[in-house]
Design an enzyme around this catalytic site. Structure first.
Site, PDB file in Angstrom:
ATOM      1  N   ASP A   6       0.887  -1.159   0.000  1.00 32.66           N
ATOM      2  CA  ASP A   6       0.000   0.000   0.000  1.00 32.66           C
ATOM      3  C   ASP A   6       0.928   1.212   0.000  1.00 32.66           C
ATOM      4  O   ASP A   6       2.103   1.101   0.364  1.00 32.66           O
ATOM      5  CB  ASP A   6      -0.892  -0.029   1.239  1.00 32.66           C
ATOM      6  CG  ASP A   6      -1.764   1.207   1.358  1.00 32.66           C
ATOM      7  OD1 ASP A   6      -2.387   1.592   0.356  1.00 32.66           O
ATOM      8  OD2 ASP A   6      -1.820   1.785   2.462  1.00 32.66           O
ATOM      9  N   ASP A   8       0.012   5.049   0.972  1.00 33.26           N
ATOM     10  CA  ASP A   8      -0.160   6.013   2.068  1.00 33.26           C
ATOM     11  C   ASP A   8      -0.167   5.297   3.414  1.00 33.26           C
ATOM     12  O   ASP A   8      -0.968   4.409   3.663  1.00 33.26           O
ATOM     13  CB  ASP A   8      -1.461   6.798   1.894  1.00 33.26           C
ATOM     14  CG  ASP A   8      -1.485   7.607   0.599  1.00 33.26           C
ATOM     15  OD1 ASP A   8      -0.403   7.963   0.100  1.00 33.26           O
ATOM     16  OD2 ASP A   8      -2.590   7.866   0.082  1.00 33.26           O
ATOM     17  N   THR A  49      -2.876   1.059  -4.468  1.00 31.71           N
ATOM     18  CA  THR A  49      -3.282   2.194  -3.642  1.00 31.71           C
ATOM     19  C   THR A  49      -4.629   2.767  -4.084  1.00 31.71           C
ATOM     20  O   THR A  49      -4.858   2.979  -5.277  1.00 31.71           O
ATOM     21  CB  THR A  49      -2.182   3.291  -3.657  1.00 31.71           C
ATOM     22  OG1 THR A  49      -2.578   4.391  -2.848  1.00 31.71           O
ATOM     23  CG2 THR A  49      -1.847   3.772  -5.052  1.00 31.71           C
ATOM     24  N   ASN A  50      -5.505   2.990  -3.121  1.00 35.06           N
ATOM     25  CA  ASN A  50      -6.760   3.702  -3.371  1.00 35.06           C
ATOM     26  C   ASN A  50      -6.437   5.190  -3.430  1.00 35.06           C
ATOM     27  O   ASN A  50      -5.783   5.711  -2.518  1.00 35.06           O
ATOM     28  CB  ASN A  50      -7.769   3.458  -2.245  1.00 35.06           C
ATOM     29  CG  ASN A  50      -8.331   2.059  -2.241  1.00 35.06           C
ATOM     30  OD1 ASN A  50      -8.221   1.316  -3.202  1.00 35.06           O
ATOM     31  ND2 ASN A  50      -8.963   1.696  -1.132  1.00 35.06           N
ATOM     32  N   CYS A  96     -16.771   0.486  -7.850  1.00 36.94           N
ATOM     33  CA  CYS A  96     -15.867  -0.136  -8.824  1.00 36.94           C
ATOM     34  C   CYS A  96     -15.339  -1.452  -8.244  1.00 36.94           C
ATOM     35  O   CYS A  96     -15.522  -1.752  -7.074  1.00 36.94           O
ATOM     36  CB  CYS A  96     -14.706   0.805  -9.127  1.00 36.94           C
ATOM     37  SG  CYS A  96     -13.659   1.113  -7.680  1.00 36.94           S
ATOM     38  N   CYS A  98     -12.046  -2.118  -8.385  1.00 40.79           N
ATOM     39  CA  CYS A  98     -10.625  -1.969  -8.065  1.00 40.79           C
ATOM     40  C   CYS A  98     -10.362  -1.395  -6.672  1.00 40.79           C
ATOM     41  O   CYS A  98      -9.261  -1.550  -6.150  1.00 40.79           O
ATOM     42  CB  CYS A  98      -9.901  -1.146  -9.133  1.00 40.79           C
ATOM     43  SG  CYS A  98     -10.573   0.473  -9.507  1.00 40.79           S
ATOM     44  N   ARG A  99     -11.339  -0.787  -6.062  1.00 38.87           N
ATOM     45  CA  ARG A  99     -11.110  -0.163  -4.760  1.00 38.87           C
ATOM     46  C   ARG A  99     -10.967  -1.212  -3.662  1.00 38.87           C
ATOM     47  O   ARG A  99     -11.833  -2.048  -3.465  1.00 38.87           O
ATOM     48  CB  ARG A  99     -12.253   0.800  -4.425  1.00 38.87           C
ATOM     49  CG  ARG A  99     -12.008   1.584  -3.164  1.00 38.87           C
ATOM     50  CD  ARG A  99     -13.032   2.703  -3.001  1.00 38.87           C
ATOM     51  NE  ARG A  99     -12.797   3.398  -1.765  1.00 38.87           N
ATOM     52  CZ  ARG A  99     -11.833   4.290  -1.560  1.00 38.87           C
ATOM     53  NH1 ARG A  99     -11.038   4.609  -2.559  1.00 38.87           N
ATOM     54  NH2 ARG A  99     -11.664   4.859  -0.396  1.00 38.87           N
ATOM     55  N   ASP A 126      -1.536  -0.794   5.948  1.00 43.83           N
ATOM     56  CA  ASP A 126      -1.765  -0.196   7.264  1.00 43.83           C
ATOM     57  C   ASP A 126      -3.243  -0.138   7.622  1.00 43.83           C
ATOM     58  O   ASP A 126      -3.593   0.387   8.673  1.00 43.83           O
ATOM     59  CB  ASP A 126      -1.158   1.215   7.334  1.00 43.83           C
ATOM     60  CG  ASP A 126      -1.901   2.222   6.468  1.00 43.83           C
ATOM     61  OD1 ASP A 126      -2.376   1.844   5.368  1.00 43.83           O
ATOM     62  OD2 ASP A 126      -2.016   3.388   6.881  1.00 43.83           O
TER      63      ASP A 126
END
Length: 185
Positions: A6, A8, A49-50, A96, A98-99, A126
């Site tokens: 991930d 962030d 990453t979202n 969606c 992909c999230r 995280d």
């Protein structure tokens, strides 16, 4: 081995506010070096990453590209490389595939590397969304205590992810130390 990170809160500092520019994007101390160490040990690195800030018009895809360019240059300066970055630009209400916690980003990564499955891959995150995506996608789930990690750890005690075996480290650097000292898992 494929290691999916991930972004962030794992690689860069994250306090819950949107990071909207390369100037606001700051690596967690030791994280860039950890990514390079993983690369130098022969591991392939992907990021999942979202990034709903795009759908919310907080920043553009060009801004996101600039953040990722900064990350890639920092990693390359340490002798590593990021093989692939998959991101979800959609708003949570867009429904969606992909999230995260859905596995669309992991599917993109699997396809990029021409893998039949992600069995044997490790995903480091995280948040609960990261851990759920890892578990559903067939990856080994690793939680770091940076970013949202401490809150996630507290909530996992009360509400574990059914069937998931989550290993916890203080940060990406500590995970890297453990993986490299074990000679791989």
């Amino acid at each position: 081995m494929l290691i999916i990170l991930d972004r962030d809160g794992v690689i860069n500092e994250y306090d819950g506010n949107y990071i909207c520019s390369a100037d606001e994007w700051h690596p967690i101390p030791g994280s860039v070096e950890a990514v390079a160490r993983l690369c130098n040990a022969g591991h392939r690195i992907a990021i999942a990453t979202n990034q709903s800030g795009i759908a919310r018009s907080y920043f553009s895809s060009d801004d996101l590209d600039a953040m990722h360019d900064k990350l890639e240059h920092l990693v390359e300066a340490q002798g590593g490389c990021i093989d692939f970055i998959a991101y979800c630009p959609h708003h949570p209400d867009d429904h969606c595939r992909c999230r995260k916690p859905l596995t669309g980003l992991l599917d993109q990564i699997r396809q990029h590397f021409h893998l039949a499955s992600l069995g044997g891959a490790i995903m480091v995150g995280d948040s609960r969304k990261d851990l759920e995506a890892a578990h559903t996608g067939g990856c080994r789930a690793i939680l770091v205590r940076t970013g949202n990690g401490q809150d996630t750890e507290r909530h996992l005690d009360a509400r574990p992810i059914p069937g998931a075996n989550v290993t916890i480290y203080d940060d990406l650097s500590k995970f890297t130390d453990a993986l490299l000292s074990a000679g791989g898992w």
